[in-house]
Design a protein around this motif. Structure first.
Motif, PDB file in Angstrom:
ATOM      1  N   GLY A 117      -3.386   3.394  -3.202  1.00 59.11           N
ATOM      2  CA  GLY A 117      -2.276   2.496  -2.893  1.00 59.11           C
ATOM      3  C   GLY A 117      -0.998   3.264  -2.579  1.00 59.11           C
ATOM      4  N   ASP A 118      -0.128   2.624  -1.804  1.00 65.16           N
ATOM      5  CA  ASP A 118       1.124   3.295  -1.426  1.00 65.16           C
ATOM      6  C   ASP A 118       2.157   3.257  -2.546  1.00 65.16           C
ATOM      7  OD1 ASP A 118       2.054   0.705  -1.450  1.00 65.16           O
ATOM      8  OD2 ASP A 118       2.570   0.623   0.685  1.00 65.16           O
ATOM      9  N   TYR A 119       1.796   2.613  -3.690  1.00 60.55           N
ATOM     10  CA  TYR A 119       2.722   2.480  -4.818  1.00 60.55           C
ATOM     11  C   TYR A 119       2.491   3.567  -5.868  1.00 60.55           C
ATOM     12  CZ  TYR A 119      -1.627   0.361  -6.252  1.00 60.55           C
ATOM     13  OH  TYR A 119      -2.967   0.158  -6.490  1.00 60.55           O
ATOM     14  N   GLU A 120       1.424   4.392  -5.665  1.00 62.25           N
ATOM     15  CA  GLU A 120       1.046   5.336  -6.721  1.00 62.25           C
ATOM     16  C   GLU A 120       2.034   6.493  -6.839  1.00 62.25           C
ATOM     17  OE1 GLU A 120      -3.572   5.726  -7.046  1.00 62.25           O
ATOM     18  OE2 GLU A 120      -3.065   5.309  -4.976  1.00 62.25           O
ATOM     19  N   ARG A 121       2.297   7.153  -5.736  1.00 65.15           N
ATOM     20  CA  ARG A 121       3.281   8.239  -5.724  1.00 65.15           C
ATOM     21  C   ARG A 121       4.166   7.977  -4.521  1.00 65.15           C
ATOM     22  NH1 ARG A 121       0.583  13.650  -7.808  1.00 65.15           N
ATOM     23  NH2 ARG A 121      -1.205  12.756  -8.828  1.00 65.15           N
TER      24      ARG A 121
ATOM     25  N   GLY B  69      15.996   2.652   2.011  1.00 62.50           N
ATOM     26  CA  GLY B  69      15.126   1.478   2.101  1.00 62.50           C
ATOM     27  C   GLY B  69      13.769   1.745   2.734  1.00 62.50           C
ATOM     28  N   ILE B  70      13.494   2.986   3.073  1.00 59.40           N
ATOM     29  CA  ILE B  70      12.163   3.296   3.629  1.00 59.40           C
ATOM     30  C   ILE B  70      11.317   3.933   2.536  1.00 59.40           C
ATOM     31  CG2 ILE B  70      10.860   4.614   5.359  1.00 59.40           C
ATOM     32  CD1 ILE B  70      13.341   4.520   7.112  1.00 59.40           C
ATOM     33  N   ARG B  71      10.096   3.413   2.387  1.00 59.44           N
ATOM     34  CA  ARG B  71       9.193   3.953   1.365  1.00 59.44           C
ATOM     35  C   ARG B  71       8.376   5.104   1.957  1.00 59.44           C
ATOM     36  NH1 ARG B  71       5.723   1.272  -3.000  1.00 59.44           N
ATOM     37  NH2 ARG B  71       7.510  -0.101  -3.003  1.00 59.44           N
ATOM     38  N   TYR B  72       8.411   6.222   1.282  1.00 58.22           N
ATOM     39  CA  TYR B  72       7.561   7.355   1.653  1.00 58.22           C
ATOM     40  C   TYR B  72       6.524   7.533   0.550  1.00 58.22           C
ATOM     41  CZ  TYR B  72      11.260   8.355   5.003  1.00 58.22           C
ATOM     42  OH  TYR B  72      12.162   8.254   6.029  1.00 58.22           O
ATOM     43  N   HIS B  73       5.256   7.625   0.922  1.00 58.15           N
ATOM     44  CA  HIS B  73       4.222   7.744  -0.100  1.00 58.15           C
ATOM     45  C   HIS B  73       3.223   8.841   0.271  1.00 58.15           C
ATOM     46  CE1 HIS B  73       1.261   5.730   2.388  1.00 58.15           C
ATOM     47  NE2 HIS B  73       2.250   4.965   2.792  1.00 58.15           N
ATOM     48  N   HIS B  74       2.250   9.048  -0.633  1.00 61.28           N
ATOM     49  CA  HIS B  74       1.440  10.269  -0.590  1.00 61.28           C
ATOM     50  C   HIS B  74       0.185  10.178   0.280  1.00 61.28           C
ATOM     51  CE1 HIS B  74      -0.902   7.803  -3.163  1.00 61.28           C
ATOM     52  NE2 HIS B  74      -1.669   8.758  -3.639  1.00 61.28           N
ATOM     53  N   LEU B  75      -0.026   9.054   0.986  1.00 61.59           N
ATOM     54  CA  LEU B  75      -1.213   8.929   1.841  1.00 61.59           C
ATOM     55  C   LEU B  75      -0.783   9.199   3.277  1.00 61.59           C
ATOM     56  CD1 LEU B  75      -2.383   5.812  -0.098  1.00 61.59           C
ATOM     57  CD2 LEU B  75      -3.518   8.040  -0.118  1.00 61.59           C
ATOM     58  N   LEU B  76      -1.098  10.395   3.744  1.00 62.10           N
ATOM     59  CA  LEU B  76      -0.483  10.896   4.977  1.00 62.10           C
ATOM     60  C   LEU B  76      -1.437  10.792   6.164  1.00 62.10           C
ATOM     61  CD1 LEU B  76       1.087  14.024   3.262  1.00 62.10           C
ATOM     62  CD2 LEU B  76       2.298  11.934   3.943  1.00 62.10           C
ATOM     63  N   ASP B  77      -0.869  10.413   7.297  1.00 58.82           N
ATOM     64  CA  ASP B  77      -1.650  10.357   8.533  1.00 58.82           C
ATOM     65  C   ASP B  77      -1.647  11.752   9.157  1.00 58.82           C
ATOM     66  OD1 ASP B  77      -2.648  10.004  11.085  1.00 58.82           O
ATOM     67  OD2 ASP B  77      -1.823   7.973  11.255  1.00 58.82           O
ATOM     68  N   PRO B  78      -2.833  12.382   9.253  1.00 54.96           N
ATOM     69  CA  PRO B  78      -2.869  13.766   9.759  1.00 54.96           C
ATOM     70  C   PRO B  78      -2.385  13.886  11.207  1.00 54.96           C
ATOM     71  CG  PRO B  78      -4.980  13.139   8.802  1.00 54.96           C
ATOM     72  CD  PRO B  78      -4.159  11.891   8.886  1.00 54.96           C
ATOM     73  N   ARG B  79      -2.353  12.770  11.938  1.00 55.51           N
ATOM     74  CA  ARG B  79      -1.913  12.864  13.336  1.00 55.51           C
ATOM     75  C   ARG B  79      -0.405  12.989  13.434  1.00 55.51           C
ATOM     76  NH1 ARG B  79      -6.184   8.198  14.194  1.00 55.51           N
ATOM     77  NH2 ARG B  79      -5.292   7.873  12.126  1.00 55.51           N
ATOM     78  N   SER B  80       0.336  12.332  12.529  1.00 55.40           N
ATOM     79  CA  SER B  80       1.799  12.369  12.585  1.00 55.40           C
ATOM     80  C   SER B  80       2.410  13.220  11.472  1.00 55.40           C
ATOM     81  CB  SER B  80       2.346  10.949  12.445  1.00 55.40           C
ATOM     82  OG  SER B  80       1.988  10.431  11.159  1.00 55.40           O
ATOM     83  N   GLY B  81       1.641  13.433  10.406  1.00 53.62           N
ATOM     84  CA  GLY B  81       2.196  14.127   9.231  1.00 53.62           C
ATOM     85  C   GLY B  81       3.065  13.224   8.380  1.00 53.62           C
ATOM     86  N   LEU B  82       3.126  11.932   8.730  1.00 50.66           N
ATOM     87  CA  LEU B  82       3.959  10.962   8.005  1.00 50.66           C
ATOM     88  C   LEU B  82       3.075  10.025   7.177  1.00 50.66           C
ATOM     89  CD1 LEU B  82       6.288   9.993  11.002  1.00 50.66           C
ATOM     90  CD2 LEU B  82       6.894  11.458   9.048  1.00 50.66           C
ATOM     91  N   PRO B  83       3.667   9.344   6.182  1.00 47.22           N
ATOM     92  CA  PRO B  83       2.880   8.365   5.427  1.00 47.22           C
ATOM     93  C   PRO B  83       2.273   7.315   6.348  1.00 47.22           C
ATOM     94  CG  PRO B  83       4.948   8.791   4.299  1.00 47.22           C
ATOM     95  CD  PRO B  83       5.049   9.489   5.628  1.00 47.22           C
ATOM     96  N   ALA B  84       0.998   6.964   6.097  1.00 44.41           N
ATOM     97  CA  ALA B  84       0.317   5.949   6.903  1.00 44.41           C
ATOM     98  C   ALA B  84       0.932   4.589   6.566  1.00 44.41           C
ATOM     99  CB  ALA B  84      -1.176   5.965   6.591  1.00 44.41           C
ATOM    100  N   ARG B  85       1.146   3.756   7.596  1.00 48.09           N
ATOM    101  CA  ARG B  85       1.983   2.563   7.421  1.00 48.09           C
ATOM    102  C   ARG B  85       1.234   1.239   7.473  1.00 48.09           C
ATOM    103  NH1 ARG B  85       6.109   3.919   4.949  1.00 48.09           N
ATOM    104  NH2 ARG B  85       7.295   5.663   5.768  1.00 48.09           N
TER     105      ARG B  85
ATOM    106  N   PRO C 230      -0.453  -4.614  -5.145  1.00 54.96           N
ATOM    107  CA  PRO C 230       0.350  -3.464  -4.711  1.00 54.96           C
ATOM    108  C   PRO C 230       1.865  -3.688  -4.785  1.00 54.96           C
ATOM    109  CG  PRO C 230      -0.893  -4.404  -2.859  1.00 54.96           C
ATOM    110  CD  PRO C 230      -1.354  -5.123  -4.092  1.00 54.96           C
ATOM    111  N   ARG C 231       2.300  -4.943  -4.861  1.00 55.66           N
ATOM    112  CA  ARG C 231       3.747  -5.181  -4.893  1.00 55.66           C
ATOM    113  C   ARG C 231       4.220  -5.806  -6.201  1.00 55.66           C
ATOM    114  NH1 ARG C 231       3.342  -1.892  -1.940  1.00 55.66           N
ATOM    115  NH2 ARG C 231       3.763  -1.781   0.296  1.00 55.66           N
ATOM    116  N   GLN C 232       3.288  -6.197  -7.083  1.00 56.91           N
ATOM    117  CA  GLN C 232       3.663  -6.759  -8.391  1.00 56.91           C
ATOM    118  C   GLN C 232       2.898  -5.999  -9.473  1.00 56.91           C
ATOM    119  OE1 GLN C 232       2.896 -11.027  -8.245  1.00 56.91           O
ATOM    120  NE2 GLN C 232       3.538 -11.014  -6.105  1.00 56.91           N
ATOM    121  N   PRO C 233       3.545  -4.978 -10.059  1.00 51.68           N
ATOM    122  CA  PRO C 233       2.828  -4.066 -10.966  1.00 51.68           C
ATOM    123  C   PRO C 233       2.110  -4.759 -12.126  1.00 51.68           C
ATOM    124  CG  PRO C 233       5.059  -3.273 -10.528  1.00 51.68           C
ATOM    125  CD  PRO C 233       4.951  -4.608  -9.866  1.00 51.68           C
TER     126      PRO C 233
END
Ligand code: AMP
Ligand code: MG
Length: 332
Positions: A242-246, A252-268, A221-224
Motif C-alpha cells: 500500500g502507498d500508506y506504508e512508508r 500536499g503531494i504524497r511520495y511513497h516507497h512503491l516506485l515505477d522503474p520507468r520514471s523513478g517516481l512513486p507509482a500513482r 488504505p485511507r482509514q487506518p
C-alpha cells in the motif's frame, strides 16, 4: 401438589447452566509470539496445542527468518545483496538468494519490467528504507536509473548476472515473503498444522482456523482503523502493498516507497494491492508488481496467472477483484 412458576424457574436455570457446561469447550489458547525482523513486526500464531515442541518450533521459525534477513538485507556489508550490489565481481550467492532472485526476475518478466530487482540505487536515493525520505532531483533519479530495465538482473547457470557492474540490487519487495515461506516450512516440518505468520502484512496461513477459513481483514488504505474487505482463506499466502506504508508529503503531494522503474517516481495508479497466492514470495512480488502496473494491467496480470487472486484499490478508491475471489470476500 401443584408447582408454582417460581418453583420451576430455579431448576430450569440450573439445568440450563449444566447443559451449557457440558457443551462448553475451553477456548484454545493460541501460542502467539512476535519479534522485530526485516524492519517490521513479525507475528507467529500457532493454534495447535502448545507444547515444548511447538515453542521451540516458533523459535526456530524466527531464527530461520533472521538467517534469510542476514542474506538479503542491503544494510549489512557482508549480506549477499550488498556483495552483489558492489562492483567487485561476486556472482554466486547462497542458494536461497538465487531462488529469490530467479523468482523476482520471473515476475519482472511477467510484469514487463514494472517489478525490477535493480532499483537499489533509486531506493536508497529516496531514503524510504534508512529513515530520511526526500524528493531527489530529476538528475539524481536519472542517474540512479542507468542500467535499470527489463532483464537487468537474471540468474543463469547458478550465477547472478547484472546489466552493469555498478547496478545495485534491492530485494525489499520479495525477500520478506520468502522469509515468511521459510518460517512456515519450519513450523510444518515440526508437525504444526494450524498457524499464521504475519510479517507486517505479508501473511501466510497454514491450515484452517478450527475447521473454518481464517478471516483476514484488509486495511483500508485511507482509514487506518477500518478494513476495506475481509477475505476468508485457508492454506494460502495473502500479501498487501500500500502507498500508506512508508510515505511522506511535500506540498500536499504524497511520495511513497512503491516506485515505477520507468520514471523513478512513486507509482500513482493504485492505493493498495492485495494478492492471494500459494507462496508469500510470489504474493509479495506480485503485489508490488500489480501496484506499479495499475488497476487495469495489474488486474489482468493477476487474472492471467494460475492460483493467483487479488484485490486492487485504485487511485480513485474503487475496488477491483479477480474473478476467483468473489466468493471469498466479505464487505464491511
Ligand atoms: P512491498 O513492501 O513488498 O510493497 O515492497 C516495497 C519495497 O520494494 C520498497 O521499499 C523497495 O525496497 C522495493 N521496491 C519499490 N518499488 C519496486 C519495484 N517497482 N520493483 C521492485 N521492488 C521495488
Ligand atoms: Mg512486495
Amino acid at each position: 401438589m401443584t408447582l408454582h412458576r417460581r418453583q420451576l424457574f430455579l431448576p430450569l436455570v440450573l439445568l440450563f447452566l449444566l447443559g451449557s457446561a457440558l457443551w462448553w469447550r475451553p477456548a484454545r489458547q493460541p501460542a502467539e509470539r512476535s519479534r522485530i525482523l526485516m524492519g517490521t513486526v513479525v507475528e507467529i500464531e500457532v493454534l495447535d496445542p502448545e507444547t515444548a515442541q511447538t515453542r521451540s518450533a516458533i523459535d526456530a521459525a524466527f531464527a530461520e527468518m533472521a538467517r534469510i534477513e542476514a542474506l538479503m538485507t542491503p544494510h549489512r556489508p557482508d549480506s549477499d545483496v550488498s556483495r552483489l550490489s558492489s562492483s567487485a565481481p561476486f556472482t554466486t550467492p547462497a542458494p536461497e538468494t538465487q531462488t529469490v532472485i530467479a523468482a523476482g526476475a520471473e515476475i519482472a518478466r511477467q510484469s514487463a519490467g514494472a517489478f525490477d530487482l535493480g532499483l537499489g540505487r533509486l531506493i536508497q536515493l529516496w531514503g524510504f528504507v534508512d529513515g530520511t525520505p526526500q524528493r531527489p532531483t530529476d538528475a539524481d533519479i536519472a542517474a540512479a536509473l542507468v542500467g535499470v530495465g527489463p532483464g537487468d538482473v537474471v540468474v543463469s547457470n547458478g550465477q547472478v548476472k547484472k546489466s552493469r557492474p555498478d547496478l545495485q540490487l534491492d530485494l525489499g519487495a520479495i525477500a520478506k515473503g520468502y522469509a515468511v515461506d521459510r518460517a512456515v516450512d519450519v513450523l510444518q516440518k515440526a508437525g504444526i498444522r494450524h498457524a499464521t505468520v504475519n510479517a507486517g502484512g505479508d501473511i501466510r496461513l497454514l491450515g484452517d482456523h478450527d475447521g473454518r477459513p481464517w478471516r483476514i481483514g484488509i486495511q483500508h488504505p485511507r482509514q487506518p482503523q477500518a478494513v476495506s474487505a475481509t477475505l476468508l482463506l485457508s492454506d494460502v499466502a495473502v500479501v498487501t502493498s500500500g502507498d500508506y506504508e512508508r510515505a511522506f508529503d511535500i506540498d500536499g503531494i504524497r511520495y511513497h516507497h512503491l516506485l515505477d522503474p520507468r520514471s523513478g517516481l512513486p507509482a500513482r495508479r493504485c492505493q493498495a494491492v492485495t494478492v492471494v497466492a500459494k507462496t508469500a514470495m510470489q504474493a509479495d512480488a506480485l503485489a508490488t508488481a500489480a501496484f506499479v502496473l495499475g488497476p487495469v494491467d495489474g488486474l489482468a496480470l493477476l487474472e492471467r496467472l494460475p492460483d493467483v487472486e487479488g484485490l486492487i484499490v485504485a487511485a480513485d478508491g474503487k475496488t477491483l477483484l479477480t474473478s476467483g475471489l468473489a466468493e471469498r470476500v466479505q464487505w464491511p
